[in-house]
Design a protein around this motif. Structure first.
Motif, PDB file in Angstrom:
ATOM      1  N   ALA A  18      -9.000  -4.621  -0.623  1.00 21.95           N
ATOM      2  CA  ALA A  18      -8.404  -4.782   0.704  1.00 21.95           C
ATOM      3  C   ALA A  18      -6.915  -5.092   0.608  1.00 21.95           C
ATOM      4  O   ALA A  18      -6.112  -4.638   1.432  1.00 21.95           O
ATOM      5  N   SER A  19      -6.531  -5.846  -0.412  1.00 24.37           N
ATOM      6  CA  SER A  19      -5.131  -6.238  -0.573  1.00 24.37           C
ATOM      7  C   SER A  19      -4.254  -5.092  -1.068  1.00 24.37           C
ATOM      8  O   SER A  19      -3.020  -5.181  -0.997  1.00 24.37           O
ATOM      9  N   THR A  20      -4.850  -4.034  -1.589  1.00 22.52           N
ATOM     10  CA  THR A  20      -4.066  -2.851  -1.952  1.00 22.52           C
ATOM     11  C   THR A  20      -3.741  -1.992  -0.734  1.00 22.52           C
ATOM     12  O   THR A  20      -2.853  -1.134  -0.795  1.00 22.52           O
ATOM     13  N   PHE A  21      -4.431  -2.236   0.371  1.00 23.93           N
ATOM     14  CA  PHE A  21      -4.326  -1.370   1.543  1.00 23.93           C
ATOM     15  C   PHE A  21      -3.658  -2.047   2.733  1.00 23.93           C
ATOM     16  O   PHE A  21      -2.695  -1.529   3.310  1.00 23.93           O
ATOM     17  N   TYR A  22      -4.142  -3.231   3.118  1.00 22.14           N
ATOM     18  CA  TYR A  22      -3.704  -3.852   4.363  1.00 22.14           C
ATOM     19  C   TYR A  22      -2.228  -4.244   4.398  1.00 22.14           C
ATOM     20  O   TYR A  22      -1.550  -3.980   5.411  1.00 22.14           O
ATOM     21  N   PRO A  23      -1.674  -4.913   3.357  1.00 24.16           N
ATOM     22  CA  PRO A  23      -0.260  -5.338   3.474  1.00 24.16           C
ATOM     23  C   PRO A  23       0.700  -4.187   3.774  1.00 24.16           C
ATOM     24  O   PRO A  23       1.586  -4.317   4.635  1.00 24.16           O
ATOM     25  N   LYS A  24       0.548  -3.069   3.083  1.00 24.13           N
ATOM     26  CA  LYS A  24       1.417  -1.913   3.337  1.00 24.13           C
ATOM     27  C   LYS A  24       1.169  -1.341   4.726  1.00 24.13           C
ATOM     28  O   LYS A  24       2.111  -0.968   5.432  1.00 24.13           O
ATOM     29  N   LEU A  25      -0.105  -1.283   5.145  1.00 20.92           N
ATOM     30  CA  LEU A  25      -0.423  -0.781   6.483  1.00 20.92           C
ATOM     31  C   LEU A  25       0.188  -1.670   7.554  1.00 20.92           C
ATOM     32  O   LEU A  25       0.785  -1.172   8.524  1.00 20.92           O
ATOM     33  N   LEU A  26       0.068  -2.979   7.406  1.00 24.94           N
ATOM     34  CA  LEU A  26       0.631  -3.908   8.385  1.00 24.94           C
ATOM     35  C   LEU A  26       2.154  -3.770   8.467  1.00 24.94           C
ATOM     36  O   LEU A  26       2.729  -3.817   9.558  1.00 24.94           O
TER      37      LEU A  26
END
Length: 314
Positions: free
Chosen positions: A75-83
């Motif tokens: 999840a941490s590979t995806f959400y920070p960049k998306l946010l």
């Protein structure tokens, strides 16, 4: 620009997956932030419950902690960049940053699949060979299986990332909301035969793992049909594992097949949503499914939250 090779070390790639969602980005940001927060919370809650309770220091719960830890990483590979992109005007990522995200995402994917295979093997020993279980699944073997899981996943991911890194880029627009290996490979105008072969090798490897899981479940179903105690154990520990496996595998297979053989932009919005499913749904539902279904974990969590609720469940 399709025929001009770019300087990969200084190239900024453009993520186009959010182009059609400009009007509701603040709503999407709130939903994504809430989803990320809940995902981290439920996974860490389960991990700390197992770590702090000595009675839960058993192979199945240790493997479950590993699955939850990997879910937080995924999840941490995806959400920070998306946010970040949901609040930004331009959705750019450096080529190095894109490769780093690819490495992290695929390490999560391979570790998830290998972890599910190890958990199926553990359940096979527990239900089909209960008398030998403690001698066959020792703590030393648990540690060894975890080391093999992460080592195997890291090496698989490193090989694919290095093969992609060597390719010169001729385009810089990715029709995604995050970086994936095959989409970056398609940006190159060089020969990608080696990348294709390596991809098929990985597919064969993990299809073999899936075959091992199917064989394990064949034995598990037979055992559960013979004895009521085995049937109860199957429902409590194997059913959540099966649901997790089906959700993760179906979403991943869809993404792989569409990325390689799909085309067009008619379903691009739907595709972007489904493409992120394997990074969003499994990390969120894994601890919830196991936490609800496994009495030992459920009772410990309820005891921490509300002693009265825990008393009623027992």
């Amino acid at each position: 620009m399709s025929g001009v090779m770019l300087n990969s070390s200084h190239t900024l790639l453009v993520l186009q997956g959010l182009n059609e969602s400009a009007s509701g980005r603040h709503v999407y940001f709130a939903v994504a932030l809430t989803s990320y927060g809940v995902t981290v919370l439920v996974n860490l809650m389960l991990i700390f419950t197992v770590v702090l309770e000595k009675s839960l220091h058993q192979p199945i719960y240790i493997f479950l902690c590993n699955l939850c830890f990997n879910g937080v990483c995924g999840a941490s590979t995806f959400y920070p960049k998306l946010l970040h992109d949901l609040l930004a005007d331009a959705h750019l990522v450096s080529y190095g940053g894109c490769l780093a995200q690819i490495f992290a995402v695929y390490c999560y994917v391979f570790c998830e699949f290998t972890s599910l295979t190890v958990m199926a093997y553990d359940r096979y020993l527990a239900i089909c060979r209960p008398l030998q279980y403690r001698t066959l699944m020792t703590m030393q073997k648990v540690v060894l299986l975890l080391l093999l899981t992460w080592t195997f996943s890291l090496l698989e991911t490193l090989g694919g990332t290095l093969l992609t890194r060597r390719l010169p880029l001729c385009r810089r627009h990715l029709p995604r909301i995050f970086c994936t290996n095959w989409e970056v490979v398609k940006l190159s105008c060089a020969d990608t035969t080696i990348n294709n072969i390596y991809g098929y090798v990985l597919m064969f490897s993990h299809l073999s793992q899936f075959g091992l899981i199917v064989v394990s479940y064949t034995h598990l179903v037979r055992a559960s049909l013979r004895l009521r105690s085995d049937r109860r154990k199957f429902v409590q520990t194997c059913l959540p594992h099966l649901v997790t496996l089906l959700v993760f595998t179906s979403s991943l297979v869809f993404d792989i097949m569409y990325s390689r053989y799909g085309g067009g932009s008619t379903l691009q919005v739907l595709h972007n949503l489904l493409a992120a499913e394997f990074l969003v749904v499994p990390p969120l539902i894994n601890p919830i499914i196991y936490g609800i279904n496994l009495h030992q974990i459920r009772s410990r969590i309820l005891q921490k939250i509300s002693p009265r609720a825990e008393t009623r469940t027992t």
